[in-house]
Design a protein around this motif. Structure first.
Motif, short mmCIF file in Angstrom:
data_model
loop_
_atom_site.label_atom_id
_atom_site.label_comp_id
_atom_site.label_asym_id
_atom_site.label_seq_id
_atom_site.Cartn_x
_atom_site.Cartn_y
_atom_site.Cartn_z
N GLU A 1 0.82 -1.19 0.00
CA GLU A 1 0.20 0.00 -0.07
C GLU A 1 1.04 1.01 0.03
O GLU A 1 1.68 1.23 0.67
CB GLU A 1 -0.81 0.17 1.08
N ILE A 2 0.58 2.13 -0.70
CA ILE A 2 1.03 3.49 -0.91
C ILE A 2 0.09 4.67 -0.43
O ILE A 2 -0.90 4.22 -0.32
CB ILE A 2 1.88 3.74 -2.21
N ASP A 3 0.79 5.75 -0.39
CA ASP A 3 -0.02 6.82 0.16
C ASP A 3 -1.18 7.10 -0.82
O ASP A 3 -0.89 7.11 -1.90
CB ASP A 3 0.76 8.18 0.64
N SER A 4 -2.42 7.69 -0.37
CA SER A 4 -3.53 7.85 -1.21
C SER A 4 -3.41 9.06 -2.24
O SER A 4 -3.84 9.31 -3.20
CB SER A 4 -4.76 8.21 -0.43
N ARG A 5 -2.28 9.84 -1.68
CA ARG A 5 -1.91 11.18 -2.73
C ARG A 5 -1.45 10.88 -4.13
O ARG A 5 -1.45 11.61 -5.08
CB ARG A 5 -0.91 12.02 -1.93
N PHE A 6 -1.05 9.56 -4.06
CA PHE A 6 -0.57 8.97 -5.59
C PHE A 6 -1.71 8.43 -6.22
O PHE A 6 -1.64 7.86 -7.54
CB PHE A 6 0.47 7.98 -5.53
N ASN A 7 -2.97 8.46 -5.79
CA ASN A 7 -4.22 8.14 -6.46
C ASN A 7 -5.33 8.50 -5.98
O ASN A 7 -6.28 7.84 -5.34
CB ASN A 7 -4.32 6.58 -6.55
N TYR A 8 -5.43 10.06 -5.79
CA TYR A 8 -6.73 10.69 -5.08
C TYR A 8 -7.76 10.60 -5.90
O TYR A 8 -7.93 11.31 -6.97
CB TYR A 8 -6.11 11.86 -4.50
N PRO A 9 -9.10 10.34 -5.37
CA PRO A 9 -10.39 10.25 -6.39
C PRO A 9 -10.66 11.79 -6.47
O PRO A 9 -10.72 12.57 -5.41
CB PRO A 9 -11.25 9.60 -5.41
#
Length: 169
Positions: free
Chosen positions: A106-114
């Motif tokens: 898992e990586i930080d959501s900033r790299f795939n933010y809805p």
């Protein structure tokens, strides 16, 4: 097919869906994938999808950092080509989650933010925690080139800067 088409000198491959905007510098150096084939964000509805699919967690396949050598070592392409996913609601994402169960980081959501979770502030679009998203993803069927949605202004701002803007409008 991407990892199998790259030369041996490439350590990682970055897969990006077409319905995204790169909004900040991408720095994946801190994500060593020595023990995993894929790095991705945990899907925003993982808590609903994972139990129904008997998975510990469920990732969004719109942005994936792929460990090229591990992909080859595990013969991932062959596994993907023969595996029949139990669910097909989210197309290839279902397949990828089943084949790479327990083999993704898992990586930080900033790299795939809805995009539908963006907040518009005086200083631009922000995540709910106030951070700046590096990649904005227009998830689902509603896209900014079809309807006005949250984050559409940012999308059209980028389109306006392209040399082919008049073909798009």
């Amino acid at each position: 097919l991407i990892p199998d088409e790259l030369s041996e000198r490439f350590k990682y491959a970055l897969y990006l869906d077409a319905d995204i905007i790169i909004n900040d510098q991408l720095d994946f150096d801190s994500h060593a994938l020595n023990n995993h084939t894929i790095a991705a964000i945990k899907d925003s509805i993982s808590d609903v999808l994972a139990p129904k699919r008997n998975l510990p967690a469920y990732f969004n396949a719109g942005i994936m950092l792929i460990n090229v050598s591990r992909w080859r070592q595990k013969d991932s392409l062959s596994k993907l080509l023969v595996h029949k996913p139990a669910f097909t609601l989210f197309a290839e994402q279902e397949l990828l989650n089943e084949v790479f169960e327990g083999d993704w980081q898992e990586i930080d959501s900033r790299f795939n933010y809805p995009a539908n979770k963006l907040l518009l502030t005086m200083n631009g679009y922000k995540m709910k925690n106030g951070g700046r998203p590096a990649i904005i993803h227009y998830l689902g069927g509603i896209k900014p080139w079809k309807l006005w949605v949250r984050g559409s202004f940012l999308y059209w701002n980028f389109i306006w800067q392209t040399p082919n803007k008049w073909r798009i409008l």
